[in-house]
Design an enzyme around this catalytic site. Structure first.
Site, mmCIF file in Angstrom:
data_model
loop_
_atom_site.group_PDB
_atom_site.id
_atom_site.type_symbol
_atom_site.label_atom_id
_atom_site.label_comp_id
_atom_site.label_asym_id
_atom_site.label_seq_id
_atom_site.Cartn_x
_atom_site.Cartn_y
_atom_site.Cartn_z
ATOM 1 N N LYS A 15 2.547 0.105 -47.051
ATOM 2 C CA LYS A 15 2.372 -0.321 -45.660
ATOM 3 C C LYS A 15 2.461 -1.840 -45.598
ATOM 4 O O LYS A 15 1.560 -2.532 -46.053
ATOM 5 C CB LYS A 15 1.036 0.128 -45.074
ATOM 6 C CG LYS A 15 1.046 0.029 -43.530
ATOM 7 C CD LYS A 15 -0.316 -0.186 -42.920
ATOM 8 C CE LYS A 15 -0.710 -1.632 -42.885
ATOM 9 N NZ LYS A 15 0.127 -2.470 -41.986
ATOM 10 N N GLU A 42 -7.092 -7.729 -53.910
ATOM 11 C CA GLU A 42 -6.808 -9.155 -54.107
ATOM 12 C C GLU A 42 -7.074 -9.806 -52.759
ATOM 13 O O GLU A 42 -6.336 -9.603 -51.807
ATOM 14 C CB GLU A 42 -5.363 -9.359 -54.567
ATOM 15 C CG GLU A 42 -5.112 -10.733 -55.166
ATOM 16 C CD GLU A 42 -4.750 -11.778 -54.118
ATOM 17 O OE1 GLU A 42 -5.660 -12.534 -53.695
ATOM 18 O OE2 GLU A 42 -3.581 -11.824 -53.716
ATOM 19 N N CYS A 79 -3.688 -17.444 -51.022
ATOM 20 C CA CYS A 79 -5.065 -17.311 -51.512
ATOM 21 C C CYS A 79 -5.340 -18.229 -52.698
ATOM 22 O O CYS A 79 -6.495 -18.536 -52.987
ATOM 23 C CB CYS A 79 -5.335 -15.868 -51.913
ATOM 24 S SG CYS A 79 -5.257 -14.705 -50.550
ATOM 25 N N GLU A 100 -12.027 -20.191 -46.038
ATOM 26 C CA GLU A 100 -10.597 -20.118 -46.313
ATOM 27 C C GLU A 100 -9.851 -20.306 -44.991
ATOM 28 O O GLU A 100 -9.797 -19.407 -44.152
ATOM 29 C CB GLU A 100 -10.221 -18.778 -46.947
ATOM 30 C CG GLU A 100 -8.747 -18.707 -47.328
ATOM 31 C CD GLU A 100 -8.361 -17.377 -47.946
ATOM 32 O OE1 GLU A 100 -7.542 -17.380 -48.878
ATOM 33 O OE2 GLU A 100 -8.872 -16.341 -47.482
#
Length: 474
Positions: A172, A247, A281, A374
């Site tokens: 997906k 992750e 990331c 973040e």
């Protein structure tokens, strides 16, 4: 593809109303470049059934035959590298140089995984009274939920080893970046992979993604994305004791010691947080600089940031493109209000497109939101530190632990700090985080499990132990 081009690439029904379609935008121009049907829970259910059937015959293939088909898949991708790269430019806004590397990475992952099929060895364990051996059995149907920041390579990170280990894969892609995934599925069929073995299910996360996570026919979920969503997926998988690899987010430190090459560290720093427009990331968005070289580092950093070319992603000279969406741009902007402590600010194109300039902040506290959250954009903070212990303390002052860098000429310090920093991937005098032949993953809220590297295939298997008695029967 022209404007509003409908795409076919998964089991989705093309006869849908607008409610079940998604427009894909070019983030550099805001132009609609494709219209993609969105999968429903019924589509997911049908895809799982097809995948389960295909997986039975796929796992029964001789290892050499499975490896050969994967190598053919890699060769087919290799023949379409430029096409895939151009798709990545248009749907994700990646500079063409980056996009070509990403397409090549997907090819290389398939080649690397193919090499592991015939080396997926079990063990012979000494026991008394017989022979004990282990086997690595495929899980069955694996769901890979890929992100929008690196849609093509990260899709391959999960897909290639899962297929190599004998599983079927349902991929997906993110709603904003489904085009390379759909094309990858077409190339798999061209290469001769069985129908149903590798399917792409574009659609909304809360609909198609949720249906995959909760489906009892899916044995494992591989998810790359935000920590908040990862936690929800992990909770749903727990209900069915379903395997999961996550992750997730990162807030990686870039530690510059006074005994390091400060000039090289400053020259390399922009690439560590501006690559992919900071939507990474592993981006080194917390730059920790030893106080005695702090001013010199800042002097060197400013021209390096301004030299980082921002512009048309299709131009080979461009190193930074736009953010993925208007929503992401607003998120980044929210961290840099008018009174923000901006030390360096770059430029970006005016007009249409989701552009945001490179920005370096000098917050008064290491606990400031810009130093903790973040941001996922081209924004970094610079924070001074006193000594090695202080550097480690600041580096670990985060709930994340994905990646990081340190700059020093002292090999002893390099080893001490590398062991002390709580992160899954560290680089000394470099900003390298990802190689497909080495493990990748995070500590803390950066994720669970490891991808890539020599153990990639075994992460998609169950270990079966078999004991054969050699005792004489009486």
């Amino acid at each position: 593809m022209g404007r509003d081009t409908p795409l076919r690439g998964g089991p989705v029904n093309p006869r849908r109303t607008q409610l079940y379609e998604h427009h894909v935008l070019n983030p550099a121009t805001e132009e609609v470049i494709a219209t993609v049907p969105a999968s429903t829970p019924a589509d997911v259910d049908a895809a799982v059934l097809r995948a389960a059937k295909a997986q039975e015959s796929w796992s029964a293939l001789a290892p050499g035959d499975r490896a050969r088909l994967l190598r053919r898949f890699a060769a087919t991708v290799d023949g379409h590298l430029e096409e895939l790269a151009q798709l990545e430019v248009r749907e994700a806004g990646h500079p063409i140089g980056n996009a070509r590397w990403e397409a090549g990475n997907a090819r290389d992952l398939l080649d690397y995984a193919a090499g592991g099929v015939e080396r997926l060895n079990g063990s012979q364990i000494p026991v008394s009274g017989g022979l004990n051996v282990t086997f690595h059995e495929p899980l069955g149907v694996v769901a890979v939920i890929a992100p929008w920041n690196f849609p093509l390579p990260i899709a391959a990170w999960g897909t290639a080893p899962a297929l190599a280990a004998g599983n079927a894969v349902l991929l997906k892609p993110a709603e904003t970046t489904p085009l390379t995934a759909l094309r990858l599925a077409e190339l798999a069929l061209e290469a001769g992979l069985p129908e149903g073995l590798f399917q792409v299910l574009p659609g909304a996360g809360p609909v198609a993604g949720n249906a995959l996570v909760e489906h009892p026919g899916v044995a494992k979920v591989v998810f790359t994305g935000s920590t908040a969503v990862g936690k929800r997926i992990m909770a749903k998988c727990a209900a069915g004791v379903k395997r999961v690899t996550l992750e997730l987010g990162g807030k990686s430190p870039n530690i510059v010691f006074a005994d390091g090459d400060v000039e090289q560290a400053a020259a390399a720093a922009p690439g560590s947080f501006l690559d992919n427009t900071g939507q990474d990331c592993c981006a080194r968005t917390r730059i920790l600089v030893q106080r005695e070289v702090h001013d010199r580092f800042m002097e060197l950093l400013e021209p390096a940031v301004h030299a980082f070319t921002v512009g048309d992603p299709a131009d080979p000279a461009t190193r930074m493109g736009p953010l993925i969406s208007a929503a992401q741009r607003e998120r980044v902007r929210s961290y840099v209000p008018e009174d923000a402590p901006v030390a360096i600010r770059g430029t970006c194109p005016a007009g249409r497109g989701f552009w945001y300039p490179a920005t370096v902040l000098t917050p008064s506290s290491p606990d400031d939101a810009t130093a903790v959250d973040e941001i996922f954009g081209p924004v970094a903070v610079v924070i001074p530190f006193e000594d090695e212990a202080d550097a480690v303390r600041l580096a670990n002052a985060t709930r994340y632990g994905l990646s990081g860098s340190l700059w020093t000429r002292d090999i002893g310090r390099a080893l001490r700090v590398s062991r002390a920093v709580a992160a899954g991937n560290l680089s000394v005098n470099s900003h390298s985080s990802v190689r497909y032949w080495t493990p990748f993953g995070g500590f803390g809220e950066s994720g669970l499990g490891r991808e890539l590297g020599p153990g990639a295939l075994t992460a998609f298997t169950e270990t079966k132990n078999v004991f054969i008695s050699t005792e004489e029967s009486t």
